[in-house]
Design an enzyme around this catalytic site. Structure first.
Site, short mmCIF file in Angstrom:
data_model
loop_
_atom_site.label_atom_id
_atom_site.label_comp_id
_atom_site.label_asym_id
_atom_site.label_seq_id
_atom_site.Cartn_x
_atom_site.Cartn_y
_atom_site.Cartn_z
CG ASP A 126 -1.79 -1.16 1.41
OD1 ASP A 126 -2.04 -1.86 0.43
OD2 ASP A 126 -2.25 -1.39 2.54
CD GLU A 154 -8.96 -2.29 -1.48
OE1 GLU A 154 -9.43 -2.30 -0.33
OE2 GLU A 154 -8.24 -3.21 -1.92
#
Length: 324
Positions: free
Chosen positions: A16, A223
């Site tokens: 991420d 997302e």
């Protein structure tokens, strides 16, 4: 497009990435994956991160410096569990890290931690941001004194539990032919610690100017919001989640609407990918992760980077992720 990617932190599991250039150096703010023994489920309980490291690079091919743990869940007063994807920005010489974390009732909120240096350490504010919810905060410094947060994620990210910024009694997913659940955007207040406004939907339009539908899961938002600017346009990029692609849409202002353009990255090995796009020393790069080094264990992911290239018309050349 064939594009040689390289892993950045081979000795640990990081995912991420949020990436920015501060003071001429590249700084990476990733999630820190670990093996916690929690079984996989659709709520993402197996992604049980508990701290953040910061990494820096002086050149894209040079060494990667690990600045160590800069924030730990035990030092966050309101903490429950699960430190997921964070981001960081700079204003007036202070550095602000925004992080999603479940509170003690297992509801995701977004917190802020502040530092004097981009590599931290970061000190968490005593409470989460008022009115914050869901996951994956990404900050756009628009260069004009305005800062915007994009946030939200479906399924384990809890975005389906909210409508018009209010919590629902029960999660609601739209029908396949209805508009998809959108990401959110809110301008940040001058103090960088709260929203200056109610969060608004980030609408992605198809080629006919209609919002993408919930059933269009090869293109709709799931997302991992990120926004960068290129040639005066705003590029909103995101993960499609259960179809495992990174896609993007282009708009004329931070709020959108954004018109869908295509795929940045095809699926990688592992369930999810998540990314940042950044210009550094005259070239553009896509930072992301996959689960190749861990043998495909999707909760043990590894950071990588490859060059990002644009076509003459401003569209992005698709990169092959190497998954299925």
């Amino acid at each position: 497009m064939e594009n040689k990617a390289k892993y950045l932190v081979p000795g640990d599991y990081m995912a991420d990435p949020a990436v920015h250039v501060f003071n001429g150096k590249l700084y990476i703010y990733p999630s820190h994956d670990r093996e916690s023994g929690i079984p996989e489920n659709d709520n993402g309980d197996h992604f049980d991160m508990k701290d953040y490291h910061v990494f820096s690079m002086e050149t894209i091919d040079g060494p990667v410096t690990d600045h160590g743990v800069v924030l730990d869940v035990k030092d966050i007063p309101w903490a429950g569990r699960q430190l997921w994807d964070c981001d960081c920005t700079c204003k007036d010489g202070k550095y602000y890290m925004y992080f999603p974390l479940k509170d003690q009732t297992d509801i995701f909120r977004i917190g802020v931690a502040v530092a004097d240096k981009p590599e931290g350490p970061f000190i968490a504010e005593p409470d989460p941001m008022k009115g914050s919810y869901s996951i994956d905060p990404a900050i756009l410094d628009d260069g004009d004194g305005n800062y915007y947060m994009y946030f939200g994620g479906l399924w384990g990210g809890q975005l389906q539990r909210y409508k018009n910024n209010k919590a629902l009694e029960c999660a609601e997913f739209p029908a396949d032919n209805e508009p998809a659940i959108p990401s959110r955007i809110a301008k940040l207040a001058d103090n960088m610690l709260e929203f200056a406004e109610e969060p608004r939907p980030v609408v992605i339009l198809d080629e006919n100017g209609k919002p993408l539908t919930a059933g269009d899961n090869n293109r709709r938002f799931f997302e991992a919001s990120w926004v960068h600017k290129y040639n005066g346009k705003y590029y909103f990029s995101y993960s499609t989640g259960d179809t495992h692609q990174l896609c993007y849409a282009i708009g004329d202002n931070p709020y959108g609407p954004f018109t869908y353009q295509g795929v940045i990255l095809t699926p990688v090995v592992g369930w999810t990918t998540h990314h940042a796009i950044c210009e550094f020393q005259g070239k553009w790069y896509l930072f992301h992760h996959d689960s190749v080094p861990s043998g495909g264990r999707t909760w043990l992911r590894s950071l990588k980077v490859c060059e990002l290239e644009y076509n003459a018309d401003g569209t992005i050349k698709t990169i092959e992720g190497g998954g299925k």
